[in-house]
Design an enzyme around this catalytic site. Structure first.
Site, PDB file in Angstrom:
ATOM      1  N   ARG A  34     -31.296  19.689  66.458  1.00 11.08           N
ATOM      2  CA  ARG A  34     -32.604  19.614  65.801  1.00 11.08           C
ATOM      3  C   ARG A  34     -33.404  18.479  66.428  1.00 11.08           C
ATOM      4  NH1 ARG A  34     -34.790  16.208  61.773  1.00 11.08           N
ATOM      5  NH2 ARG A  34     -35.899  17.198  60.042  1.00 11.08           N
ATOM      6  N   HIS A  53     -34.090   8.779  50.718  1.00 10.55           N
ATOM      7  CA  HIS A  53     -34.625   7.425  50.825  1.00 10.55           C
ATOM      8  C   HIS A  53     -36.148   7.498  50.738  1.00 10.55           C
ATOM      9  CE1 HIS A  53     -34.980   9.156  54.815  1.00 10.55           C
ATOM     10  NE2 HIS A  53     -35.940   8.260  55.074  1.00 10.55           N
ATOM     11  N   ASP A 106     -39.646   5.486  52.634  1.00  8.83           N
ATOM     12  CA  ASP A 106     -39.856   4.831  53.926  1.00  8.83           C
ATOM     13  C   ASP A 106     -40.357   3.395  53.850  1.00  8.83           C
ATOM     14  OD1 ASP A 106     -38.916   6.952  55.366  1.00  8.83           O
ATOM     15  OD2 ASP A 106     -40.886   7.836  55.738  1.00  8.83           O
ATOM     16  N   HIS A 152     -37.157  11.353  50.134  1.00 10.67           N
ATOM     17  CA  HIS A 152     -36.865  12.529  50.939  1.00 10.67           C
ATOM     18  C   HIS A 152     -35.571  12.332  51.709  1.00 10.67           C
ATOM     19  CE1 HIS A 152     -39.130   9.709  53.437  1.00 10.67           C
ATOM     20  NE2 HIS A 152     -38.478  10.209  54.496  1.00 10.67           N
TER      21      HIS A 152
END
Length: 568
Positions: free
Chosen positions: A533, A451, A453, A523
């Site tokens: 994570r 996508h 941002d 990204h």
């Protein structure tokens, strides 16, 4: 890239014709080889899933036909390492290091060849006579040998090399040997690592510990093959820099560890007087070059860049922070990777804070991620962290650190990309993605799909529409990583097709990746297939009216909490 297209065409046609010829094992291997290099390729992902369901297909058929011995061993070693299986990890990582050094020697041997046409053109200014021609050829051989470390550090099918590939082996082995109780070999690996980074404070501290445990009379020496590797590389760099100083030419230094003192002072002075910059970004780039090793020297109208950079328009606002990848190295624009933004201790403190997000946070409260059913998602805003500190549910110092880390990141990104122009927080979120153990087998999706941002990405027409519901006011984005003890979870950038990967960023404590929020930087996040994570996600805007209002509330809450703490 040309390599990617060639790989796609070759492997796709190989898979197709193998299938038509009923050579199913070859079709599966060809498809798997391409998919390993291009894990975001949607069509190949579907094909792989079809192969898995076919009768007669075995797990052994999924072979990487381009795999090299050192990469096979390295990936196996990292799997064991991330699973805390340190005995198995040291075996495979030692094998990887041996095979990598062997592959390096083979690559260096192939540098003994005549110059290619384009290399002749590049060095033609060095060849007015016989001796100059001989010198040009010899220097070209040295430059070729220096680039071999990038060759072995680049996974087959990938674009970017793994940074510090040889030193990172030693760092990993040092820790793994320490975990299995073999302090002698841990000390040997630490001493070898210090040949690359002799002032690395954490490793120097570990060396003191090892000497105390082993006894002061026990000799601790670096590995001889690593000592030879470093000494030979340094000598070659000296010769190359000498040639540049007296004959001109350029040099792509592949190493982050190159000692500063190798760079002749008059080359630095010459750069100060002659520097000119090309490329898309024509802003003044007054780098402080005295502190950092050079990546590329140039003369005349050529350009110079650094392997470790300061801000494009001046020094970064904090000492000790390095820029380990810039836009050029990441094959894009308005992208950068900073390291050492946080210390290991600060990462641990923030990770402690993330535990509060599991039950009392404000990001799905450990429910399944909105992006994939195979992971759980937890989040904590700064305001919520301050409120939890006020109620005594978390340590107020950890909440304060979250506020400080986000502000520090904002200042770094503002200094690097938009000096003199204010960046406001748009949204800040401490987030963790946790793999659901029983739901990872056969998984083919991403932790976060590709996508952009501040616009709606349309890969089919290769366009990004800047309209709601996209956050159109976002100008820059950042991710500050807190850990790397998990499997998967790397950030990757693509072309507008959402398929062609241009760069990968591997998380680790204190690493900050920053980029502009528009269509130039699509990204996604690779699947987190094991572990948890955690990172601080940051978005910024130039628009004051879209500034994150909770920051001021968080500051007020912190002030009240601190005053209460002082009273108590």
């Amino acid at each position: 890239s040309e390599r990617w297209a060639r790989t796609e065409a070759g492997m796709t046609y190989t898979a197709f014709f193998s299938l038509q010829l009923k050579k199913l094992d070859q079709a599966v291997s060809a498809a798997h080889t391409f998919f390993v290099a291009n894990p975001q390729h949607l069509q190949m992902r579907e094909d792989i899933e079809k192969y898995r369901r076919m009768s007669g297909v075995k797990s052994d058929n999924f072979r990487d036909l381009e795999a090299t011995p050192h990469w096979e061993a390295y990936e196996a070693g990292m799997q064991h390492y991330n699973a805390d299986e340190y005995l198995q990890a040291v075996d495979r990582l030692e094998e990887s290091l041996r095979e990598a050094l062997s592959a390096l020697e083979e690559c260096r041997a192939l540098c003994e060849r005549p110059l290619e046409d384009e290399e002749v053109e590049e060095e033609e200014d060095l060849q007015p006579g016989l001796y100059e021609a001989i010198a040009a050829h010899y220097i070209q051989v040295l430059k070729c040998r220096q680039q071999c470390v990038l060759e072995i550090a680049t996974k087959p099918g990938w674009i970017s090399a793994t940074e510090d590939f040889i030193p990172s082996h030693l760092d990993l082995l040092q820790f793994a040997y320490d975990q299995v109780g073999n302090q002698a070999l841990a000390a040997e690996c630490a001493a070898s690592y210090l040949l690359f980074y002799p002032t690395d404070e954490p490793v120097l501290e570990k060396m003191k510990q090892y000497r105390a445990e082993l006894g002061e009379d026990t000799a601790v020496t670096a590995r001889e093959n690593i000592r030879h590797y470093v000494q030979r590389s340094v000598m070659e760099k000296k010769l190359i820099y000498y040639a540049m100083e007296h004959l001109g030419g350029t040099f792509n230094d592949p190493d982050l560890w190159t000692p500063d003192e190798l760079i002749p002072e008059n080359l630095k002075q010459k750069y100060r007087g002659e520097r000119r910059w090309g490329g898309e970004d024509q802003r003044s780039k007054d780098h402080v070059i005295d502190q950092y090793p050079l990546l590329l020297f140039g003369t005349g109208d050529t350009y110079l860049s650094l392997s470790v950079l300061t801000s494009p328009t001046g020094s970064l606002p904090f000492e000790g922070i390095t820029v380990t990848m810039d836009s050029q190295q990441m094959n894009g624009t308005q992208r950068v990777v900073f390291d050492r933004v946080l210390t290991e201790s600060e990462c641990k403190d923030l990770l402690r804070l993330t535990k509060a997000a599991r039950g009392t946070g404000d990001g799905y409260r450990a429910r399944r991620s909105p992006h994939t059913p195979h992971e759980r998602f937890e989040g904590l805003t700064i305001l919520k962290a301050m409120q939890l500190a006020q109620s005594g549910d978390v340590d107020w110092r950890d909440a304060k650190l979250l506020l400080q880390a986000s502000e520090k990141s904002r200042k770094i990104i503002e200094s690097y990309f938009t000096p003199g122009k204010k960046l406001h927080f748009s949204f800040t979120h401490l987030v963790c993605r946790t793999a659901i153990e029983e739901e990872q087998e056969g998984r083919m999706d991403l932790s976060h799909p590709v996508h952009a941002d501040n616009c709606l990405l349309d890969p089919e027409v290769k366009e990004c529409w800047k309209e709601p519901p996209a956050y159109v006011y976002r100008d820059y984005s950042g991710i500050l990583y807190l850990n790397n003890d998990f499997r998967g979870g790397s950030l990757f950038f693509t072309e507008m097709d959402a398929v062609t990967v241009t760069a990968n960023v591997h998380p680790k404590c204190g690493r900050l990746v920053a980029f502009s929020s528009g269509k130039e930087n699509p990204h996604g996040v690779q699947a987190v297939s094991q572990g948890r994570r955690c990172a601080i996600a940051l978005w910024y805007t130039h628009s004051a009216e879209h500034a994150e209002q909770v920051k001021s509330h968080a500051g007020e809450t912190y002030t009240n909490t601190f005053e209460l703490y002082q009273i108590l």
